[in-house]
Design a protein around this motif. Structure first.
Motif, PDB file in Angstrom:
ATOM      1  N   UNK A 113      13.639  -5.826 -15.678  1.00 30.42           N
ATOM      2  CA  UNK A 113      12.674  -6.830 -15.242  1.00 30.42           C
ATOM      3  C   UNK A 113      11.421  -6.193 -14.636  1.00 30.42           C
ATOM      4  N   UNK A 114      11.551  -4.951 -14.203  1.00 35.07           N
ATOM      5  CA  UNK A 114      10.415  -4.278 -13.569  1.00 35.07           C
ATOM      6  C   UNK A 114       9.655  -3.364 -14.535  1.00 35.07           C
ATOM      7  N   UNK A 115      10.054  -3.341 -15.799  1.00 31.76           N
ATOM      8  CA  UNK A 115       9.510  -2.373 -16.752  1.00 31.76           C
ATOM      9  C   UNK A 115       7.990  -2.405 -16.851  1.00 31.76           C
ATOM     10  N   UNK A 116       7.385  -3.590 -16.760  1.00 31.35           N
ATOM     11  CA  UNK A 116       5.935  -3.710 -16.928  1.00 31.35           C
ATOM     12  C   UNK A 116       5.167  -3.647 -15.609  1.00 31.35           C
ATOM     13  N   UNK A 117       5.874  -3.467 -14.514  1.00 30.11           N
ATOM     14  CA  UNK A 117       5.211  -3.423 -13.208  1.00 30.11           C
ATOM     15  C   UNK A 117       4.669  -2.030 -12.912  1.00 30.11           C
ATOM     16  N   UNK A 118       3.634  -1.990 -12.087  1.00 26.68           N
ATOM     17  CA  UNK A 118       3.105  -0.718 -11.619  1.00 26.68           C
ATOM     18  C   UNK A 118       3.800  -0.345 -10.307  1.00 26.68           C
ATOM     19  N   UNK A 119       3.841   0.943  -9.973  1.00 30.04           N
ATOM     20  CA  UNK A 119       4.603   1.394  -8.801  1.00 30.04           C
ATOM     21  C   UNK A 119       4.311   0.646  -7.502  1.00 30.04           C
ATOM     22  N   UNK A 120       3.072   0.257  -7.278  1.00 30.66           N
ATOM     23  CA  UNK A 120       2.751  -0.408  -6.003  1.00 30.66           C
ATOM     24  C   UNK A 120       3.394  -1.788  -5.888  1.00 30.66           C
ATOM     25  N   UNK A 121       3.887  -2.311  -6.993  1.00 31.16           N
ATOM     26  CA  UNK A 121       4.560  -3.628  -6.984  1.00 31.16           C
ATOM     27  C   UNK A 121       6.054  -3.518  -6.743  1.00 31.16           C
ATOM     28  N   UNK A 122       6.566  -2.338  -6.663  1.00 29.00           N
ATOM     29  CA  UNK A 122       8.016  -2.142  -6.529  1.00 29.00           C
ATOM     30  C   UNK A 122       8.454  -2.119  -5.073  1.00 29.00           C
ATOM     31  N   UNK A 123       9.692  -2.544  -4.842  1.00 32.34           N
ATOM     32  CA  UNK A 123      10.291  -2.334  -3.533  1.00 32.34           C
ATOM     33  C   UNK A 123      10.638  -0.849  -3.402  1.00 32.34           C
ATOM     34  N   UNK A 124      10.981  -0.412  -2.217  1.00 27.15           N
ATOM     35  CA  UNK A 124      11.317   0.997  -2.030  1.00 27.15           C
ATOM     36  C   UNK A 124      12.543   1.383  -2.851  1.00 27.15           C
ATOM     37  N   UNK A 125      13.522   0.482  -2.909  1.00 21.62           N
ATOM     38  CA  UNK A 125      14.728   0.755  -3.702  1.00 21.62           C
ATOM     39  C   UNK A 125      14.372   0.864  -5.176  1.00 21.62           C
TER      40      UNK A 125
END
Length: 221
Positions: free
Chosen positions: A134-146
């Protein structure tokens, strides 16, 4: 068991810019299929150790060898080839901010000139294993720390590089996620890959085919 040397430090001396001794006659050998957990407090030299392994820094004297090749500042092509054989999590192995999760994870395969179809198949497998589809298209700044840490693990795993360097594997992880990561590390330890884990304090969990060392006063014990 293979006795091929993956890493070998011989009589390594390193001083800081202020003239303080970081490593003093430092020696360390890691053979293929073995892993090591190196613990030590902040300032003990763990970051310097990673820099030496990646050719980002060179010893004042002594030698550092990876995969049987001695690292030297003027051997830039050799350094690039060696770095492509090393996967990493934490520390200097940040995700590239301008790339999506999928693009970040695929970087080792692109550098290894793996064909596009094989890259795509391997990518789906890694994203599935680390629950990142689900996170494949997200950029790193959009991710949680985990999620950020899991993306680093996926990238470090995708190309089956023979050496993996992990800086503080439990940092920012909840207990359930850490349990998954530890199970993953167990699989890596018995798969034939070599893993170097750097941590402020070694936990109670024990990995197979792994040595536990402490870095103190510029030496390993």
């Amino acid at each position: 068991m293979s006795t091929q040397k993956i890493v070998e430090f011989t009589n390594v001396f390193v001083t800081s810019d202020r003239g303080e001794t970081i490593f003093h006659d430092f020696g360390f050998t890691l053979t293929a299929g073995r892993s090591v957990v190196i613990s030590g407090p902040a300032g003990s030299g763990k970051t310097t150790l990673v820099e030496l392994l990646l050719g980002l820094r060179f010893p004042d004297s002594g030698s550092v060898e990876l995969f049987g090749q001695c690292l030297w500042p003027r051997k830039r092509r050799l350094l690039k080839r060696i770095r492509r054989r090393i996967g990493g999590v934490g520390g200097v192995y940040d995700l590239v901010p301008s790339l999506t999760v999928a693009e970040n994870v695929m970087v080792p395969l692109v550098l290894a000139s793996v064909k596009k179809r094989a890259r795509s198949e391997r990518l789906v497998k890694m994203l599935t294993e680390f629950n990142l589809l689900k996170q494949a298209a997200l950029y790193p700044h959009r991710l949680t720390r985990v999620e950020y840490t899991l993306a680093q693990f996926a990238r470090a795993s995708i190309a089956d590089q023979p050496l993996m360097i992990i800086d503080e594997p439990a940092a920012g992880l909840d207990p359930a996620t850490y349990k998954r990561i530890f199970e993953y590390l167990v699989r890596m330890s018995v798969s034939g890959r070599s893993v170097i884990i750097l941590t402020s304090q070694a936990g109670s969990d024990v990995l197979p085919q792994c040595d536990y060392l402490q870095i103190k006063d510029g030496l390993l014990s």
